[in-house]
Each structure stands twice: as C-alpha cells, then as structure tokens.
Design a protein around this motif. Structure first.
Motif, short mmCIF file in Angstrom:
data_model
loop_
_atom_site.label_atom_id
_atom_site.label_comp_id
_atom_site.label_asym_id
_atom_site.label_seq_id
_atom_site.Cartn_x
_atom_site.Cartn_y
_atom_site.Cartn_z
N UNK A 1 0.81 -1.21 0.00
CA UNK A 1 0.00 0.00 0.00
C UNK A 1 0.85 1.27 0.00
N UNK A 2 1.98 1.25 0.69
CA UNK A 2 2.86 2.41 0.76
C UNK A 2 4.25 2.01 0.25
N UNK A 3 4.47 2.10 -1.06
CA UNK A 3 5.76 1.69 -1.61
C UNK A 3 6.92 2.41 -0.95
N UNK A 4 8.00 1.68 -0.74
CA UNK A 4 9.16 2.24 -0.07
C UNK A 4 9.80 3.33 -0.91
N UNK A 5 10.30 4.35 -0.24
CA UNK A 5 11.01 5.43 -0.90
C UNK A 5 12.40 5.54 -0.30
N UNK A 6 13.36 5.92 -1.14
CA UNK A 6 14.73 6.06 -0.66
C UNK A 6 14.82 7.26 0.29
N UNK A 7 15.52 7.02 1.39
CA UNK A 7 15.70 8.06 2.41
C UNK A 7 17.11 7.91 2.97
N UNK A 8 18.01 8.83 2.58
CA UNK A 8 19.41 8.70 2.96
C UNK A 8 19.60 8.79 4.46
N UNK A 9 18.82 9.64 5.10
CA UNK A 9 18.94 9.76 6.56
C UNK A 9 18.53 8.47 7.24
N UNK A 10 17.40 7.90 6.81
CA UNK A 10 16.92 6.64 7.37
C UNK A 10 17.90 5.51 7.05
N UNK A 11 18.50 5.57 5.87
CA UNK A 11 19.49 4.56 5.47
C UNK A 11 20.65 4.50 6.46
N UNK A 12 21.25 5.65 6.75
CA UNK A 12 22.38 5.71 7.68
C UNK A 12 21.94 5.28 9.07
N UNK A 13 20.77 5.72 9.48
CA UNK A 13 20.26 5.36 10.81
C UNK A 13 20.08 3.85 10.94
N UNK A 14 19.52 3.22 9.92
CA UNK A 14 19.27 1.78 10.00
C UNK A 14 20.57 0.98 9.92
N UNK A 15 21.58 1.49 9.21
CA UNK A 15 22.89 0.85 9.25
C UNK A 15 23.42 0.83 10.68
N UNK A 16 23.29 1.96 11.36
CA UNK A 16 23.75 2.03 12.75
C UNK A 16 22.98 1.06 13.63
N UNK A 17 21.66 0.97 13.38
CA UNK A 17 20.83 0.05 14.18
C UNK A 17 21.24 -1.41 13.93
N UNK A 18 21.65 -1.71 12.69
CA UNK A 18 22.11 -3.08 12.40
C UNK A 18 23.35 -3.40 13.23
N UNK A 19 24.33 -2.50 13.21
CA UNK A 19 25.57 -2.74 13.95
C UNK A 19 25.32 -2.78 15.45
N UNK A 20 24.43 -1.91 15.93
CA UNK A 20 24.07 -1.94 17.35
C UNK A 20 23.37 -3.24 17.70
N UNK A 21 22.48 -3.70 16.78
CA UNK A 21 21.77 -4.95 17.02
C UNK A 21 22.71 -6.14 17.07
N UNK A 22 23.74 -6.12 16.22
CA UNK A 22 24.72 -7.20 16.23
C UNK A 22 25.49 -7.21 17.54
N UNK A 23 25.88 -6.02 18.02
CA UNK A 23 26.62 -5.95 19.29
C UNK A 23 25.77 -6.43 20.47
N UNK A 24 24.43 -6.25 20.34
CA UNK A 24 23.52 -6.70 21.40
C UNK A 24 23.01 -8.12 21.15
N UNK A 25 23.51 -8.75 20.07
CA UNK A 25 23.15 -10.12 19.70
C UNK A 25 21.65 -10.28 19.45
N UNK A 26 21.06 -9.27 18.81
CA UNK A 26 19.66 -9.37 18.41
C UNK A 26 19.57 -10.23 17.14
#
Length: 710
Positions: free
Chosen positions: A55-80
């Motif tokens: 219903x809401x096709x994804x749109x590119x968002x550079x700010x969200x891109x960088x933020x989610x990269x950080x969340x991935x690395x944080x999630x790995x460090x927390x073993x999520x």
C-alpha cells in the motif's frame, strides 16, 4: 457448451484480477511466519509488512538509510537475532578459493530478503534489500600484482570481486556507493573510483504489479487454457458416453493431441519418408543446447574461474564450441526437404501456380507462429514473475529485453535485417534467415524443375560467389573466426558477427547444398543408387576426416597465446560450412540408399519419430530456460566436463517438459485446425465436381513424414 464457456471465462477473469492483487504475498506470509516468533524478539506484524511493501511503496531516504545501518551494527553488538541474520546473509571477504579464481560470494539471498524488523517507531520498519557489491580486486589483494595475475585470464578475466550484501531498503544506490567506499578507505586507505553498485544487482522485497501488457497476456493464455479445458472435457465425455465426436471440438483436446504427438508411426518404406532425418534433427538440437551451455557461461557465477580457460582449451571442449555447425545441419535439412517435396509436387501438377506459392507461405507462417508468438508474449510480460535470486534481474532480465520494441520484426522474420544488434530473442535469427530462404525458394526450384541439370551450374556459381564474398570480408576485416570462445563471449553483435553468423549470404550455401541433395534424391525416384564398397568406404572415411578436421582443426587457435592468422580464418570461415554440409549430405544420402549400416539403424530408430516432433519447441524455448535457471541460482557453480553434462541433462529435462506443453497446447491445435479446414474444403470441392491439392511441406509435425521445418 457456449454457456459453459462464457461462465468459465468470467471465472477466469475474476481469478486473474484476484491474482493481480495478491501476487507475491506468499513471500510476505513466509516472512511473517519466520519473524513473528516471540523468541526472536521481533515485533513485526503482517499488516505492517503488507502496508510497507504494497500500500505504501518504499522510498529512498538517505537519513533513514544511515540510521538503520547504525541500528544493524548496534543490534549485532547486542546479539539481536534480526541483526545477526542480516549480517549472516552477507558474502565473505575474501571467499575461500580466491586464488583458484572464485571472485564472487553471493551470500544468502533468501535470508536477506525475508529479514524485516519493526523498531516500534512511526514509519521505521527495516526490510532487507539484497545487493551485489563490486570490490576492485586490488583492494582485496593489496595491489599485489603477482597474486592478481594468478586469477587473470585473457580478455575475460575478472577485475572485481562481487559480494552479496544485505542493506536497508531505504538506501539508494548512490548512498550505498558512498557508504561502502568510505568504509573501504577507512580500512585500507585505498581510494575506489569505480561504481560499486548496479540497479540490476539490487533486489527489494516488493510486490510486483501487473501492467496492461501483463493483463493482456494473462487473458490470452487464460482463453487458450479455457479452450484446452473445454475441448478435453468434451473429448473425454463423448468417449465415456460412446458418442460420435465432432473433429472441430477436439482440436484443443490434450488426450487427442497427445495420441498423435506420442504415436510411434510403424510405417516403413513410404516414398515420402526418409527414416534417419528425425534422429539427425533431435541429436543436432541437443548439440545446440549443449553449445549454449558454453555460450551462457559468462552469466554463471564460477567457483573455479582459474580452471575455466584451461578446461575450455582442452581438446574435448572443441565439441562444445563447435556446436554452431549443428545450425548448418538444419539449413541443409531445410533446403533438402523443401526441394525434395516441392519438386515432387511440381512433377504431379506440371507447374507451380501463384496461388500454390501463396498457400506455401501462409502454411509455413501458420505452423511457426503459435509457439514463437506465445514465447515472445510470455518473455515480454510474465517471465519476470517466474523466478528470483541474486542474479535474476541481471541475468533473467536479459530474456526478451528487446522484445517490447522489436517483437514485430521477429514475427515478420526480418530481424536479422532491420535490427540485427537488438534481436528480440537472439537465437531466433535462424527463423528469420530460414524464412527468407523459404520465400526465395521458388526462384531456385522452379528453374531447377524446368531446366533440370542445366540449372545446377547456376546454383554452384551462386554458392561459389557467396563463399568468395565471405572469404573477402573475413580477410578484409581481419576477423578471428576460429576463436569461437572470444567470438561468443564478446557477443556484442557487431557488424562482423552479424555478417558471419546471422547473414543470409553465409547460411544460403548450406541451404543450397541441401537443395541439390533434394534434387538428386528426387531424380532417383524409388531407384537405388548402386555404389561399390570402395566408393561407400571412401565416402565414410572422407566424411569422418572432414568432420574431425572442422571440429578439432581450430584447437591451436583457441589457445591463450595463439596469434590471429587472418588467412587461416578466411579459409576456415568460408569453407568449413561447405565441408560440414557435404558431410551431412553424405550421411543422409548413404542412410537413405541403404549404405548407413548401424548408424542408419540408430538414426532410424522409432523413438526419434516422437522426439523429432519436439525439435522446434526445444529450439524456441531453450535459451530462455537456460538463462532463467542461471538467474535463479543461489550459489557459484564449478566448471568442468562432468559438470557440463550435469547442466545439459538438468536443462534438457526442464526444456522437454516445457516443450511438451507448448506443442500440445499451441502447435498441435493449429495443425489439427488446418487439417480440419483442408478436409472440409476437399469435401466441398468434391461436391462441386472439382478437386484440390495442397502443397504440405510440414507433414512430419504429426505423422512423422518429411518436414522443411526445424
């Protein structure tokens, strides 16, 4: 029957609309099942994924891109678990076997695409985007040229290492390029200038929507399917109730068409039969399929690239790279069968009228059209829905890439003239050349029938002129014809390649030689040509030596350090097709005249009558299937002789299955319809006291008789 048909059509249209709205939600369901487990600490829900992906096709968002990269690395460090799965799907750097030539690690496509996570904040849902990142090899090898040389192979050597990565779908290609280049520089202090990401190598888990052309294709295929169902139902029910069938109503019947298709005709000695032809046809098309395994290698992720060139320059692989001569076999068969049958018809009538010629053209077009049109329609529209994978957009996307613009040139058989560098389905150049020769055939066969032997020198003069012209062009352009590997792998469809491979002037020579064979056997009538044992033995020995010379002669030219001998290439390019065609002519003649021995018995075996009927469908479908299989692959493949046979039987099994359905659903009904109309016309003309005859050059499609078609 009409009411049932209308109701079924309405149901089919409703189902197609439903399929359009729900397509690909099977993948979403799997994603939800995998990530709705409480033990994974994942809060994603079905509705949020559905809204995010549809219903809401994804749109590119550079700010969200960088933020989610950080969340991935944080999630790995927390073993999520969700973050660990993202990183687990990445390809390894460097991969095992790097110095053996493995320069690609695709990672785990499905693990990446099915990964999603809801961070609990508004509009912030992570959905995995799979991409292939291309690292310059000198980055991995730290500019060590000695190491780089160990995996360098001539013009086709890999210059990059490709690695599958799982990134947020909010990231644009430019942003990914910037992030990865900065990461490489921070780690190695090496500046990367090349673009690391390509749109054809990135896949987002999104719902593929149908466009107008897709809906049109669905309606066409649904209508054909409806006719098949109704006709099959009528055929079965009339048989069950022991009632007389109307031939018109069983045209699309699967049981009726299957009986004809799989019938092994036991008749022997018919004047219009040449028993060995179906064996030659089927073996030749298998050779073409095997040769295209080699031609598609540049699209395959290879685990032993260093061994690839070594394998391709082994003496055995000359059999693979010489597969193009199988195409010349079909041109010989086409010219031979057309001449043989048409000369017999002209002998019966005394002449060939304009109406007969027009019927020939219509008949030919009608027989070739259904499978070709169905394949073009499918590859242009629905093909993209049948597969996925890390290479699907890049490799599978090549199928029919020019069809939206040039489909009409394929159906008019002029693509080798109008758009030779942008063919709709690249392998169908053969149909265009063969149809053009078919159209020109009366200009050769009518004088040949009228003046007989006096016209043969004219044909020989034409062949000599065409061969001389080919010799001159190859010599002038300094073309490297003998290096088949470079010729096919470059495949940029340049002017020289189009001239040598697609040109009617090149392929007319084998076709004309086939015409001369047809004239010779026509003149023999039912008589047997008496040859001495010495002559027969000499014929077979000369043919064997010629075949071996043509296949294995260019072996030295295929080697890495071989120089381009222009004169050798000119002679080989202009004479090899003549030599090959003469060997095929001897094979057909010897078998037909009873001098074939065990080879004739093998090629005349009754199973070839059935397999030969699939030749045309195999030819039309096999490149599409081969590229689709490669595009759906998830890992690297090992190259070698044994592995090439594995690929052949794997591909051939799929190709035969698809071809069976195409013949039963598209080709056989047209043949049955044509025969029904001819019978009706014959009855009508007999009632009026007149008789009619039809030039049928494609009898073998149903009853095993001779055929001028592949």
């Amino acid at each position: 029957m009409v009411r049932i048909g209308i109701r079924c059509l309405v149901v089919a249209l409703i189902l197609s609309a439903y399929v359009r709205s729900e397509w690909n939600f099977g993948e979403i369901d799997n994603l939800v099942i995998a990530y709705n487990d409480k033990d994974l600490n994942d809060s994603i829900t079905y509705q949020k994924v559905k809204e995010s992906l549809y219903d809401n096709p994804r749109k590119f968002n550079d700010t969200l891109c960088v933020l989610q990269f950080r969340r991935i690395f944080e999630g790995v460090s927390k073993k999520e678990k969700w973050a660990e799965k993202v990183m687990d799907s990445w390809g390894r750097v460097p991969p095992s076997g790097l110095y053996w030539g493995r320069t690609i690690d695709l990672g785990h496509f499905d693990e990446c695409i099915s990964t999603a996570h809801d961070f609990g904040e508004e509009n912030e849902i992570f959905v995995g985007q799979y991409c292939i990142a291309s690292y310059p090899l000198h980055v991995l090898l730290h500019d060590n040229l000695d190491n780089q040389e160990t995996i360098k192979l001539r013009n086709a050597h890999p210059t990059v290492f490709s690695r599958g990565v799982c990134v947020p779908d909010a990231c644009s290609l430019d942003m990914l390029d910037s992030i990865f280049k900065q990461f490489i520089y921070n780690r190695t202090k090496i500046q990367v200038n090349e673009t690391m990401f390509n749109a054809k190598e990135c896949t987002i888990n999104e719902v593929e929507r149908f466009n107008g052309y897709d809906i049109f294709a669905l309606i066409v295929f649904s209508l054909v399917g409806l006719l098949v169902v109704l006709s099959t139902f009528y055929d079965i029910m009339t048989g069950y109730l022991n009632r007389k069938r109307n031939d018109l109503y069983i045209i699309f019947s699967i049981p009726s068409n299957a009986k004809k298709l799989f019938n092994i005709d036991p008749k022997k000695g018919s004047s219009s039969r040449i028993e060995c032809l179906n064996g030659i046809r089927f073996i030749s098309i298998v050779w073409v399929v095997y040769g295209h395994i080699f031609a598609t290698l540049p699209n395959v992720p290879i685990a032993n690239y260093k061994y690839l060139w070594e394998w391709l320059t082994e003496i055995y692989t000359m059999v693979i790279v010489s597969g193009s001569f199988a195409v010349d076999t079909f041109f010989v068969l086409s010219g031979f069968l057309l001449a043989y049958h048409l000369l017999r018809e002209m002998d019966k009538r005394g002449r060939l009228t304009f109406a007969h010629i027009m019927w020939m053209y219509f008949h030919r077009y009608l027989r070739l059209f259904p499978i070709l049109a169905a394949t073009i329609l499918f590859t242009t529209t629905l093909h993209r829905f049948i597969g996925d994978g890390p290479l699907w957009k890049k490799v599978g996307g090549k199928v029919g890439i020019n069809c939206p613009e040039y489909w009409w040139t394929s159906l008019l058989y002029i693509q080798n003239i109008v758009n030779p560098s942008k063919l709709c389905l690249i392998h169908t150049w053969y149909l265009s050349v063969d149809m053009q020769l078919y159209v020109l055939a009366p200009l050769v066969l009518i004088p040949l029938h009228k003046w007989r032997k006096k016209f043969i020198p004219v044909i020989i003069f034409i062949m000599a002129g065409l061969s001389s012209y080919t010799f001159y062009v190859i010599l002038e352009e300094e073309a490297n014809i003998m290096k088949s590997i470079e010729t096919f792998w470059s495949l940029n469809l340049n002017k020289m390649f189009v001239f040598v491979y697609f040109g009617i002037q090149t392929r007319a020579v084998p076709w004309l030689l086939g015409v001369l064979l047809g004239y010779g056997i026509f003149n023999l009538k039912e008589q047997r040509c008496q040859l001495s044992k010495l002559t027969v033995t000499a014929g077979w020995v000369c043919s064997l030596i010629t075949v071996l010379a043509i296949i294995f002669g260019p072996y030295e030219a295929q080697q890495i350090l071989a120089k381009n001998d222009v004169l050798d290439n000119a002679f080989y390019g202009s004479l090899s097709r003549i030599g090959w065609s003469l060997c095929v002519i001897w094979l057909i003649f010897a078998c037909h005249q009873g001098y074939g021995g065990l080879l004739d018995s093998f090629l005349s075996y009754s199973m070839w009558n059935v397999l030969g009927r699939f030749t045309y469908a195999i030819y039309i479908t096999h490149p599409t299937i081969q590229l689709s299989v490669i595009g759906s692959s998830r890992d690297c493949e090992v190259v070698g002789t044994y592995e090439s046979f594995q690929r052949l039987w794997r591909d051939l099994g799929i190709i035969m299955t698809v071809s069976t359905f195409l013949v039963l659903i598209f080709e056989s009904p047209i043949v049955a319809l044509e025969q029904f109309l001819l019978r009706s016309e014959h009855k009508r003309t007999n009632i009026n006291g007149r008789s009619t005859q039809v030039v049928d050059l494609d009898e073998s499609s149903q009853n095993g008789e001779i055929s001028s078609r592949m």
